[in-house]
Every structure is written in C-alpha cells, then in structure tokens.
Design a protein around this motif. Sequence first.
Motif, mmCIF file in Angstrom:
data_model
loop_
_atom_site.group_PDB
_atom_site.id
_atom_site.type_symbol
_atom_site.label_atom_id
_atom_site.label_comp_id
_atom_site.label_asym_id
_atom_site.label_seq_id
_atom_site.Cartn_x
_atom_site.Cartn_y
_atom_site.Cartn_z
ATOM 1 N N PHE A 133 -6.781 -12.810 35.630
ATOM 2 C CA PHE A 133 -7.813 -11.785 35.600
ATOM 3 C C PHE A 133 -8.989 -12.283 34.763
ATOM 4 C CE2 PHE A 133 -3.707 -9.849 36.144
ATOM 5 C CZ PHE A 133 -3.901 -8.892 37.123
ATOM 6 N N SER A 137 -17.521 -9.421 32.911
ATOM 7 C CA SER A 137 -18.074 -8.710 34.062
ATOM 8 C C SER A 137 -19.599 -8.788 34.057
ATOM 9 C CB SER A 137 -17.629 -7.246 34.031
ATOM 10 O OG SER A 137 -18.321 -6.480 34.995
ATOM 11 N N SER A 139 -21.218 -6.354 35.842
ATOM 12 C CA SER A 139 -21.471 -5.062 36.487
ATOM 13 C C SER A 139 -22.733 -4.378 35.978
ATOM 14 C CB SER A 139 -20.265 -4.131 36.284
ATOM 15 O OG SER A 139 -20.022 -3.914 34.904
ATOM 16 N N ILE A 155 -14.612 -7.038 29.666
ATOM 17 C CA ILE A 155 -13.654 -6.091 30.239
ATOM 18 C C ILE A 155 -12.598 -5.788 29.184
ATOM 19 C CG2 ILE A 155 -11.854 -5.816 31.989
ATOM 20 C CD1 ILE A 155 -13.590 -7.515 33.857
ATOM 21 N N VAL A 158 -6.966 -4.375 31.300
ATOM 22 C CA VAL A 158 -6.503 -4.988 32.542
ATOM 23 C C VAL A 158 -5.228 -4.278 32.983
ATOM 24 C CG1 VAL A 158 -5.474 -7.053 33.556
ATOM 25 C CG2 VAL A 158 -7.523 -7.257 32.130
ATOM 26 N N ASP A 261 -7.942 4.827 37.905
ATOM 27 C CA ASP A 261 -8.496 3.769 38.747
ATOM 28 C C ASP A 261 -8.357 2.475 37.966
ATOM 29 O OD1 ASP A 261 -9.953 1.962 40.214
ATOM 30 O OD2 ASP A 261 -11.788 3.158 40.295
ATOM 31 N N GLU A 262 -7.522 1.555 38.466
ATOM 32 C CA GLU A 262 -7.237 0.340 37.697
ATOM 33 C C GLU A 262 -8.460 -0.546 37.510
ATOM 34 O OE1 GLU A 262 -5.730 -0.575 41.932
ATOM 35 O OE2 GLU A 262 -5.810 1.126 40.565
ATOM 36 N N ASP A 263 -9.514 -0.338 38.338
ATOM 37 C CA ASP A 263 -10.721 -1.156 38.233
ATOM 38 C C ASP A 263 -11.804 -0.497 37.378
ATOM 39 O OD1 ASP A 263 -9.693 -3.187 39.904
ATOM 40 O OD2 ASP A 263 -10.216 -2.011 41.681
ATOM 41 N N ASN A 264 -11.496 0.639 36.810
ATOM 42 C CA ASN A 264 -12.476 1.375 36.009
ATOM 43 C C ASN A 264 -11.855 1.674 34.650
ATOM 44 O OD1 ASN A 264 -14.267 3.246 34.862
ATOM 45 N ND2 ASN A 264 -14.820 4.091 36.858
ATOM 46 N N SER A 265 -12.258 0.928 33.618
ATOM 47 C CA SER A 265 -11.615 1.026 32.311
ATOM 48 C C SER A 265 -11.674 2.426 31.727
ATOM 49 C CB SER A 265 -12.259 0.027 31.340
ATOM 50 O OG SER A 265 -11.643 0.072 30.082
#
Length: 297
Positions: A133, A137, A139, A155, A158, A261-265
């Motif tokens: 991982f 990021s 973003s 990030i 994880v 949501d695993e992609d949104n901390s």
Amino acid sequence: TDAAFNDAASNVPENDNPLYNPATAYVAGDKVMMITAGVHKNLECLIDNTGQVPSTNPIDGNGNPYWLDLGATNRWAMFDEIINNQTTNNGSITFKVTPGQVVNTIGLLNISGSSAQIVGSDPVNGEFYNETFELISTSNVFDGYSYCFAPFIQISDVVADNIPPYANADFTVTITGTGDVSLGEFVYGSEFDLGESLIGAQPGIESYSIISTNSFGKTQIVPRPNRKLLTIDTAVETYRINDITRTMSQIVDKASLWIGDEDNSSLVVYGILGAYTPAFGVQGSKSFINYEIKGFI
C-alpha cells in the motif's frame, strides 16, 4: 499476546529504558521497563524505593503509588489500543503476527511512511497474500497551482480486506520510509457486514484540548489529543436485523475497527459503538440502521 507477536521477528528495539531490577535503589524520576509475560511497559519512579515490584507492591502504606505507568514500550505501542501512542523506528518497521484465528481484514492505523506491505503465509500452502500500500497521496491536486505547489498528503489509515481466511496464518508487516516511520495501532479480525453505507455519512472530531478566555479577552489553548467520531447509516435486508443486533450486543463495549469506506480515512474509525438504532422496513424489504461510533485517542 506474547504468543501472537513474534518478538524475534521485529526490527524495533525494546530498549526504551533499563530493565527493572528489584535490587536497584530507585529515586523519584528514574524510568525503567517492566517486561514479563504479557507485560511490556515503561514506568517512572514516584517514590524512592528498593524492591517495590510494580506488579506486586504498587503502593506504599499511605496509599501512594511507587510507580507511574508510562504505557507500552516502543515495540509494543502498536498493540495498546491508544491510537496516538505510536511504535516508531528509523527507516522501517518490520514485525510478524500469528493471530491463531481466522483473519480476513487488517488495519494499520495512524501510520506514517512511504509504503506498507502485508504478507500472509500458511504453514501448509505457503504465501497466500502479498499486498503493498502506498502511503503518499496526491488527492489534494485539483488544478495547475496545486499540481506545482501542494504538499503530498500522508495516508493515515490502511485497511486490507478480502484477505483469504486461513486459520493458522501468520502475517509479516513491513513499513518503509525516509527518516522515522511509525504505526499507531495494528488490528486484525474477521469482518462482519453491517450493510451498504448510505449517502450522508458524518465524520467528526472531538477535541480534548482546554480553551479558556480570561476577563481581558486573552484566549489560551492547552493542546491535547482529539478523537474521531462517525455517524453513518446503512441499508440491510430486514431479515438481517436480528443477527446484526446480536452481534452489536456482543461488541458494544469492545474495541472494534469500523469501516464505512476503506479508501476514505475519515470513515475508518477504531473505537466503540456509541449508539445503534435500526429502523424496520423503511423501503420494501430493506431496513435502515444508524450507527454512532466513538473513536479512541
């Protein structure tokens, strides 16, 4: 536990302070490590003493403690359920865990570094999971100016899910980066589906800092940690409500990793259930459930 965590496989030294020695005359302010079965702690002497073992003679005749518990040693900080107490090492952190149970989800929380690798192995079938991982990021890049000048984003959490469930697996984790890398909490378990996350999830932050304003209008801030909060609704088939309610009753006062949501901390919270409110049959065969999660510091 000592059985689950392979001390020998960790590259993080456990040398925060000298080991406690009952023959040593300690004075207030001295710091030691207490390492016994299931205990890996740092302690600070509060009252001069010799032979006052923290685990068996914690207080004097007046009820005053000989020792102050400073928390887990650096090597074990990532297992202490305190998110802000990180295991830290220069360049990399490597460790191995044998859970002794079926695991299909792993969380690396309050992490810092460049990348994190999780490798799962089974005694019979060998390596069955290997995922890296990236922890940096971009973003926050949304236009030409931010492309040139915006800082990289670290990030912080994880989540590795969909791990093949092996009962006797072990997992080796390697975190790498430039300078110090760190991990606040390593958690693992078997995922339980709470339904489809709906639009309108509300992440929040609760600060424990003290802010006071005197009679002259001067404001003083005493910084203290903060914790995550999360309010989220899910939709589930109504027939699942009884099973979910049973599960919530079993973990209501236990530390758990909640994944909106695993992609949104901001929708990943390690903490306890604050409120659980199902609404039966709201839409056809579907029911809605409202969860309020209170994160740990």
